[in-house]
Scaffold this motif. Structure first.
Motif, PDB file in Angstrom:
ATOM      1  N   GLN A  18      43.852  33.487  49.705  1.00 23.32           N
ATOM      2  CA  GLN A  18      42.710  33.400  50.462  1.00 23.32           C
ATOM      3  C   GLN A  18      42.895  32.719  51.941  1.00 23.32           C
ATOM      4  OE1 GLN A  18      39.754  34.502  50.368  1.00 23.32           O
ATOM      5  NE2 GLN A  18      39.010  34.845  48.324  1.00 23.32           N
TER       6      GLN A  18
ATOM      7  N   ARG B 225      42.744  42.215  58.154  1.00 18.91           N
ATOM      8  CA  ARG B 225      41.346  42.710  58.013  1.00 18.91           C
ATOM      9  C   ARG B 225      40.776  43.436  58.788  1.00 18.91           C
ATOM     10  NH1 ARG B 225      38.276  37.666  57.836  1.00 18.91           N
ATOM     11  NH2 ARG B 225      39.910  36.703  58.883  1.00 18.91           N
TER      12      ARG B 225
ATOM     13  N   ASN C  79      37.571  42.891  47.347  1.00 23.17           N
ATOM     14  CA  ASN C  79      36.836  41.632  47.240  1.00 23.17           C
ATOM     15  C   ASN C  79      37.658  40.695  46.370  1.00 23.17           C
ATOM     16  OD1 ASN C  79      35.422  39.402  46.819  1.00 23.17           O
ATOM     17  ND2 ASN C  79      33.394  40.379  47.551  1.00 23.17           N
TER      18      ASN C  79
ATOM     19  N   TRP D  67      37.337  37.657  45.658  1.00 23.90           N
ATOM     20  CA  TRP D  67      36.553  36.668  44.692  1.00 23.90           C
ATOM     21  C   TRP D  67      36.186  37.526  43.478  1.00 23.90           C
ATOM     22  CZ3 TRP D  67      36.287  31.842  44.569  1.00 23.90           C
ATOM     23  CH2 TRP D  67      36.554  31.114  45.807  1.00 23.90           C
TER      24      TRP D  67
ATOM     25  N   PHE E  10      31.314  42.955  42.892  1.00 17.31           N
ATOM     26  CA  PHE E  10      31.101  42.298  44.348  1.00 17.31           C
ATOM     27  C   PHE E  10      31.271  43.429  45.204  1.00 17.31           C
ATOM     28  CE2 PHE E  10      31.727  38.408  42.042  1.00 17.31           C
ATOM     29  CZ  PHE E  10      31.211  37.600  42.661  1.00 17.31           C
TER      30      PHE E  10
ATOM     31  N   LEU F 163      31.336  45.504  48.353  1.00 18.79           N
ATOM     32  CA  LEU F 163      31.444  45.430  49.805  1.00 18.79           C
ATOM     33  C   LEU F 163      30.260  45.985  50.390  1.00 18.79           C
ATOM     34  CD1 LEU F 163      35.124  45.807  51.140  1.00 18.79           C
ATOM     35  CD2 LEU F 163      33.763  43.739  50.676  1.00 18.79           C
TER      36      LEU F 163
END
Lengths: 558, 434
Positions: free
Chosen positions: A422, A435, A502, A504, A549, A551
């Motif tokens: 992270q 990213r 993702n 997380w 999750f 996007l």
């Protein structure tokens, strides 16, 4: 006085039977006095001399039942060399000369001693045979070792001794236990000693009922699986109040353990989840962020495990002092090795296949087979042994839950890797570029980012993390060329379930699947449990095609 | 040890695996003056871990026989193919060996599913296969000689040992979920019940291939073992899954003195990849251990290490089975004076050769052999210490006496019966009474 009276009674009971119980109670004082006198008069000087020959003959006959009997007699024989004999047998250093019926033990340095006298001897070990042991002998050995080390100056040894007496429940150890209890000052060791004593007394049909009920109470307060085992044994043959007490105590403990089993399931689930997380997190970069279906991901894990093996081999042969810390060397090295292999694969194969998922799938599957066979050729088809460092071996108790250090450190490691990743993605310039490239390649390119280089580095990062996972997995799984295959499907499952792209989601997905699996397993069994989980994921993906999750926004279309 | 894990993945890998396969290292004189021997063991894929060794043993045995002057005045020529742990490929390679290479006999297969895959080929083309691995029984083919153990030569004596010597009353039958463990456990369950073990004292547990997270199952075993009765685990867990299983047992503090585990698929080769110190005292049942102390075995180990140029190589039970099978075949060919399949099939029955545990193994009319059964305890150095063995040799029983469908069946390949599944109740050849 208590020290003497109990063994005297315990010995007298089998001869007189339970009917004479009360008589024995009154006679115990006299018996104790007699015992003392006997001990003072001849036991010490003579029993030693007699004990020697009989005990040693048993150990030197090369028959398991004789060895077992000799070991059972050894602690009470008062033989001065008894502790040495027992230690030597446990360490496979006890020798005998069959025809001469002589017994020898070697010390750690290999120096030989006559077991009867403890005198050094110049006999050669090669001329003798080793005393063999089997499980029955090993049990007697543990009991004898326990009885003989109850008074050891080392508190850890005393505790271990008390534990083995608890397990053996050998009534002859009772006097030694009482003597140890009288001297013990450490509360925790005292507790184990008392429990060991209780286990013997509660199961002694000759002891009086009050004492047995007290003992059952002590066992009840111990409250673990071992106590249940003792209590159910007692309940199975006792009568009246003792039986009732043992039954109720064991059901109380079992009710408590049933609650703890839920905690245990959560813990096992977290542990499985952390393994899934480690295996999947690298894939979350290559598949999740970059969109490459990388079937060779498992082989990166495998390469990491083999790096660990290689580092350990190196430490074993040239730097034995480092062996215990070899994992700390292996972690960065595994990262570098697998990252380099990853970058190579990306440069040579994958970069020509961007945007062609089917071809990528086939190509990376081929690469995975090539890597497997390469490792098989270099290291051999057999499993390789990776030893656990001392800080990862063993376990400790948390309530009624047994927590292995190995599993605990793997959870810590998985979380650490997750947050490190992270950090790299959020707080470094490389992360920012990566990213940017995944969100909008052309825009990033026109801003002056070398997208080719970033692709290679990102693939290297994902592969490197898989390699680090391999270091951890080498501790719990076998290091073989097939290691990666067992994790590839699970890894994809976690990433898809968590939500592609993702991190997380990957974390939560791994932990959810781990815990769900561990709650299903006791009910449905391992095979059906896994199937149920897959069915659940299929249904879940139908409902939420983008995983836990999803996007949102423009990135989805990119 | 039969079918293996993850074979779906393997199937897809077959094409590539096949491409990677070796060309046969035919090291000896070629031409019409040789007798060809097929070697059908996986050299790549999941099963390579176990089967590569067997290929090497065969090459060693053939080389040795050639040094002695070959067979019937001709040199032996090994033909090695790689079926790549892929079951359909086994059948193809078998066909290739028999039809194209014209081998006189084939030594091969490890998993039951690979044997089942080649069985019709050997029967159709009438050729001979020697199968060296312990298996679940319930089969007897005219063209296959089973030199590994049948369940009564491994599983049942192991259970007897635990019952008599360890006084075990509660049983965990743990296995990988496929044909060998399921059949063996079915036989064992029936056997235990016939010995008066109550159903609540038997726990049966199956796990998927390559299962690596054993925490829950080990905790269950521990709980099952705390009912106040001596408990043991009978493990038919396959291959790689054993390592994490044993590691977890060690971590959970389950010692052999508390709950012993007796395994039927763990040998010296499998232990070579584990630190065995926490496993000391756990058991395995085989018909051979490397640690067996006699001159024949020592000579064999020395030869093996010289052949592989590695003085740490271990030997194991299926290797011994190949040694026995090869020597039997040589003897039968000499007896028949030809390598013609039918003549050799007849000559094989009754052939006796020395095994490596100090006795003689004989080929019985049911195509299974006589073997001693050994129980060994794991030592700290990865070897087994024999703690018990049958007083005599045990005849392999292909049709278990403890299963409903098979207890009336016998197999006898001698003429005039020549039947693999003769029903003694109906007096007919052709299987169970329905």
């Amino acid at each position: 006085m208590t020290f003497i009276s109990r063994p005297a009674r315990a010995r007298a009971i089998p001869l007189t039977g339970p009917a004479a119980k009360s008589l024995i109670e009154t006679l115990s004082f006299a018996a104790a006095a007699l015992f003392l006198v006997m001990l003072a008069l001849f036991a010490a000087p003579q029993a030693r001399a007699q004990g020697d020959s009989s005990v040693i003959v048993g150990l030197s006959s090369d028959k398991f039942p004789d060895t077992e009997r000799a070991l059972n007699e050894l602690p009470a024989s008062g033989l001065a060399t008894a502790p040495d004999i027992v230690e030597a047998l446990a360490a496979n250093r006890l020798y005998f000369n069959g025809p001469a019926r002589k017994l020898y033990f070697a010390d750690e340095a290999g120096k030989m001693f006559d077991a009867a006298t403890g005198e050094p001897s110049d006999v050669m070990a090669s001329a003798l045979k080793k005393v063999r042991i089997n499980n029955a002998v090993r049990r007697s050995l543990d009991a004898a070792r326990g009885a003989l080390t109850l008074m050891s100056p080392d508190p850890a040894k005393r505790k271990a001794a008390a534990d083995s007496v608890f397990k053996s429940r050998d009534a002859t150890a009772l006097p030694l236990l009482d003597a140890a209890l009288a001297k013990e000052t450490l509360a925790s060791t005292r507790k184990v000693l008392e429990e060991a004593r209780a286990a013997i007394v509660a199961g002694d049909s000759g002891a009086n009922e009050v004492q047995r009920l007290e003992a059952i109470d002590i066992l009840k307060s111990r409250g673990d699986q071992d106590a249940v085992s003792v209590l159910t044994t007692i309940a199975s043959w006792s009568e009246g109040r003792v039986k009732a007490a043992a039954e109720s105590a064991s059901s109380v403990i079992q009710a408590k353990l049933a609650l703890w089993r839920n905690v245990q399931n959560v813990w096992y689930g977290l542990s499985l989840g952390s393994v899934l997380l480690l295996a999947a997190i690298g894939l979350a970069i290559t598949f999740g962020v970059m969109g490459i279906i990388n079937m060779a991901h498992g082989e990166m894990v495998m390469l990491g495990a083999y790096t660990t093996f290689a580092v350990q081999e190196w430490a074993r042969t040239s730097h034995p002092g480092l062996l215990n810390y070899s994992l700390f060397i292996a972690i960065p090295l595994a990262f570098l090795v697998t990252a380099a292999v990853g970058i190579l694969i990306e440069r040579v194969v994958i970069r020509f296949l961007y945007g062609r998922p089917l071809e990528t799938l086939l190509a990376t599957f081929g690469i995975s087979l090539i890597l497997q066979q390469a490792v098989r050729t270099i290291f051999g088809a057999n499993n390789r042994e990776v030893s656990a460092p001392s800080f990862m071996a063993g376990s400790f108790d948390f309530g009624s839950l047994q927590i292995g250090y190995g599993r605990m450190w793997i959870i810590v490691f998985a979380i650490a890797v997750f947050f490190a990743l992270q950090f790299v993605l959020r707080a470094t310039s490389f992360g920012l570029r990566m990213r940017a490239v995944t969100q909008n390649r052309r825009m990033a390119s026109s801003m002056g980012i070398d997208t080719n280089r970033i692709d290679a580095l990102a693939f290297g990062l994902g592969s490197g993390i898989a390699g680090m996972a391999g270091v951890a997995l080498s501790q719990i799984d076998n290091v073989s060329p097939n290691l990666g295959q067992s994790y590839i499907i699970d890894s994809f499952m976690v990433v898809v379930f968590g939500g592609v792209g993702n991190l997380w989601g990957t974390l939560l997905g791994a932990l959810t699947l781990g815990v769900a699996n561990k709650f299903l397993e006791p009910i449905a069994g391992a095979v059906l449990g896994k199937i149920l989980l897959l069915v659940f994921i299929i249904l879940f993906i139908q409902k939420r095609p983008r995983g836990l999750f999803a996007l949102k926004g423009r990135a989805v279309e990119a | 040890m039969s079918l293996t894990r993850r074979f779906m993945l393997r199937t897809a890998g077959a094409a590539l695996g096949g491409a990677l396969a070796f060309a046969s290292p035919a090291a000896f004189a070629q031409g019409a003056g040789t007798i060809k021997v097929g070697i059908l063991h996986s050299l790549s894929g999941t099963m390579a871990i176990s089967e590569t060794t067997l290929k090497d043993v065969m090459l060693m045995l053939i080389e040795e026989q050639n040094k002695k002057g070959g067979l019937l005045g001709k040199k032996l020529e090994p033909v090695v193919v790689d079926p790549a742990s892929n079951w359909p490929l086994f059948a193809e390679k078998a066909r290739e060996l028999i039809s194209k290479d014209k081998v006189s006999a084939t030594f091969g297969c490890w998993t039951s599913v690979s044997r089942k895959s080649v069985l019709p080929v050997f029967e159709e083309l009438n050729s001979i296969l020697f199968y060296p691995v312990q298996y679940e029984g319930e089969e007897s083919s005219k063209n296959i000689f089973y030199t590994g153990a049948a369940p009564n030569q491994q599983a049942i004596p192991a259970v007897d040992y635990l019952m008599e010597n360890e006084k075990v009353q509660r049983w965990v039958l743990a296995g990988t979920d496929y044909v060998y463990p399921r059949t063996t456990n079915k036989i064992l369950e029936a056997y235990l019940k016939s010995k008066g073990v109550k159903p609540e004292d038997i726990m049966i547990n199956y796990t998927p291939f390559g299962h690596s997270d054993w925490q829950t199952i080990v905790a269950d075993i521990k709980k099952f073992g705390s009912a106040g009765k001596k408990t043991a685990v009978v493990s038919t867990i396959n291959g790689d899954a054993n390592v994490p299983f044993y590691k977890e047992l060690g971590n959970a503090g389950v010692k052999a003195t508390d709950i012993p585990v007796v395994a039927f698929s763990v040998g010296e080769e499998e232990l070579a990849g584990i630190d065995t110190k926490p496993l000391i005292g756990h058991l395995a049942a085989w018909n051979y251990f490397q640690s067996v102390d006699n001159a024949d075995n020592k000579a064999f180990i020395a030869k093996w290490r010289a052949f592989t140029k590695n003085d740490k190589r271990v030997t194991n039970d299926p290797m011994e089975a190949h040694v026995i099978g090869f020597n039997m075949w040589v003897k039968a060919v000499e007896k028949a004076g030809t390598t013609d399949t039918d003549a050799v099939l007849d000559a094989m029955i009754g052939v006796a050769v020395p095994n490596l545990t100090g006795g003689y193994s004989t080929m019985m009319p049911n195509h299974h052999i006589t073997k001693p059964v050994l129980i060994g305890e794991v030592q700290g150095d990865g070897q087994f210490n024999t703690v018990w063995q049958t007083s005599g040799l045990v005849v392999g029983d292909e049709w278990s006496d403890y299963l409903e469908g098979s207890k009336d069946l016998i197999s006898d390949w001698r003429k005039p019966l020549s039947c693999g599944n003769f029903n003694v109740k109906t007096g007919k050849c052709g299987g169970a009474t329905k």
